[in-house]
Design a protein around this motif. Sequence first.
Motif, PDB file in Angstrom:
ATOM      1  N   LYS A   5      -3.981   4.573   2.944  1.00 19.45           N
ATOM      2  CA  LYS A   5      -5.397   4.190   2.878  1.00 19.45           C
ATOM      3  C   LYS A   5      -5.528   2.852   2.144  1.00 19.45           C
ATOM      4  O   LYS A   5      -4.986   2.697   1.051  1.00 19.45           O
ATOM      5  CB  LYS A   5      -6.205   5.283   2.178  1.00 19.45           C
ATOM      6  CG  LYS A   5      -7.684   4.945   2.022  1.00 19.45           C
ATOM      7  CD  LYS A   5      -8.016   4.421   0.655  1.00 19.45           C
ATOM      8  CE  LYS A   5      -9.432   3.884   0.547  1.00 19.45           C
ATOM      9  NZ  LYS A   5      -9.756   3.425  -0.822  1.00 19.45           N
ATOM     10  N   GLY A 201     -17.499   5.231  -1.566  1.00 18.72           N
ATOM     11  CA  GLY A 201     -16.108   5.386  -2.008  1.00 18.72           C
ATOM     12  C   GLY A 201     -15.370   6.479  -1.249  1.00 18.72           C
ATOM     13  O   GLY A 201     -14.259   6.861  -1.609  1.00 18.72           O
ATOM     14  N   ASP A 204     -11.243   7.404   0.288  1.00 12.46           N
ATOM     15  CA  ASP A 204     -10.153   8.140  -0.360  1.00 12.46           C
ATOM     16  C   ASP A 204     -10.179   9.601   0.090  1.00 12.46           C
ATOM     17  O   ASP A 204      -9.148  10.224   0.336  1.00 12.46           O
ATOM     18  CB  ASP A 204     -10.305   8.141  -1.892  1.00 12.46           C
ATOM     19  CG  ASP A 204     -10.330   6.752  -2.496  1.00 12.46           C
ATOM     20  OD1 ASP A 204      -9.693   5.860  -1.937  1.00 12.46           O
ATOM     21  OD2 ASP A 204     -10.997   6.582  -3.542  1.00 12.46           O
ATOM     22  N   LYS A 259     -13.336   5.083 -10.993  1.00 12.64           N
ATOM     23  CA  LYS A 259     -13.719   4.775  -9.609  1.00 12.64           C
ATOM     24  C   LYS A 259     -12.523   4.611  -8.669  1.00 12.64           C
ATOM     25  O   LYS A 259     -12.669   4.649  -7.448  1.00 12.64           O
ATOM     26  CB  LYS A 259     -14.533   3.470  -9.658  1.00 12.64           C
ATOM     27  CG  LYS A 259     -15.148   3.072  -8.373  1.00 12.64           C
ATOM     28  CD  LYS A 259     -15.728   1.657  -8.473  1.00 12.64           C
ATOM     29  CE  LYS A 259     -16.064   1.161  -7.087  1.00 12.64           C
ATOM     30  NZ  LYS A 259     -15.796  -0.265  -6.964  1.00 12.64           N
TER      31      LYS A 259
HETATM   32 MG    MG Z   1     -12.737   3.157  -3.683  1.00 10.92          MG
END
Ligand code: MG
Length: 447
Positions: A5, A201, A204, A259
């Motif tokens: 990723k 986000g 992930d 984060k």
């Molecule tokens: Mg991120």
Amino acid sequence: MIVMKFGGSSVADAGCMREVAALVTQALPRAPLVVLSAAGKSTDALFTMAQQAEAGEVDAALESQRELILRHRQIALDLMPERPMPELENALTMLSGELELLLRGVGLLRELSPRSLDAIASIGERLSTRILAAYLGAQWFDARAVMRTDGAFGCARPLPLELTELVQERLAPKLGAGRAVVTQGYIGATADGLTTTLGRGGSDFSASLFGSVLGAEDIQIWTDVEGVLTCDPRLVPEAQPIAELSFAEAAELAAFGAKVLHPASIQPAVEAGIPVTVRHTRRPQGRFTTITGEVRTGRPITAIATRGPVTVLTVSSARMLNQSGFLAKLFDVFARRGVSVDLIATAEVSVSLTVEADAQLEELLAELAVFATVSVATNRAIVAVVGERLKATPGITGRCFGALRDLNVEMISLGANEINLSLVVRQEDAPTAIRQLHAALIEGGAA
Ligand code: MG
Ligand code: ADP
Ligand code: ASP
């Protein structure tokens, strides 16, 4: 197979894309599934243009749309100056047209529902993956064909059974040694084919879900830091990479503001027992973090994270004294009002809880007022000290408070899993608290 990723900064321009392509090419024998984020700050830009359209500023929104598309065309041109790419050209034109239609629609109605915002936000990942797939000569795969979610737009939940079946049927057969498949993180679709996103986000999380369903050997999260560090390097420049992290520590750090990993991303990997590595795209030979079931370092403190702003509610009631069922009654109100609670600390006649700063509190407070007095403190931050041997090591709490002696700690909670000591301070004190704790507990050698 493996999952690789790459986050937004790893695909921000042609230079980064080349590094990504080199890493993927090296990994071809391991049958990589490449999961990409949107380039650079594209998702932020898409959110802004959607809001501009909603405000009736359609010209400004379309100007931003053209800029975004131009930026992507420029990346493609820098990467492949001599190669005619009719298929890529066509894909970028289609995405440009789709984005324009969506923005015009939002502008006409002056209404931006979470559903429309997801459709708009999905363009970022669909653009970046098109370019990388063309450059690599790899297969492009639409994640929405397999990432089946519920309809909670903006923060959709993947449906594990459907996801597993679809991935096995549609994605697994495309993978193999010697070739890469490029797909999007962050986006999914409902059973009706409506585009959803997994929350900011969320790439992930996508990577971890794909990896666990496909039984990956390794889930690699490539980003702009050398792994998970002892603290956010933007807050504490002295932060150091952590070589080994347990799933529990990583999950705790992510939930409390680190984060570098999406909070939900660890769970699927834990369940499948697959190690997650976090690495720096531009320093592939550098240090990195491996997250596995257990760590044997024996260190008491691993890292410190912070999350804020949060709101602290202190609920007091004389009736709580010697009463059974008070907490059940209290949490029933939170459950019914859909307000989720993070930290809890109880005293004889009061309970302090933290909730998200944007939680809708009006009705909840009205209901609580019937049987308790509630005080509300806004602009607070949680500072979490995380470590597998936190509880077992004598004197840690004392050292925490020693480090923070000039700050006002308003709430303390030792997580039930015994690896997280959380403190609540005023939001403006959080950076100082973090630096002092890091200096005393990590640089100072408790770790
Ligand atoms: Mg991120
Ligand atoms: P990506 O776009 O690759 O997903 P993110 O910006 O989401 O990258 O996450 C990486 C960033 O997370 C780092 O640049 C860093 O500023 C921040 N961060 C916060 N806490 C930590 C931590 N404990 N270790 C490493 N990075 C952290
Ligand atoms: N592009 C999405 C975001 O910026 C998802 C991600 O990068 O993980 O939030």
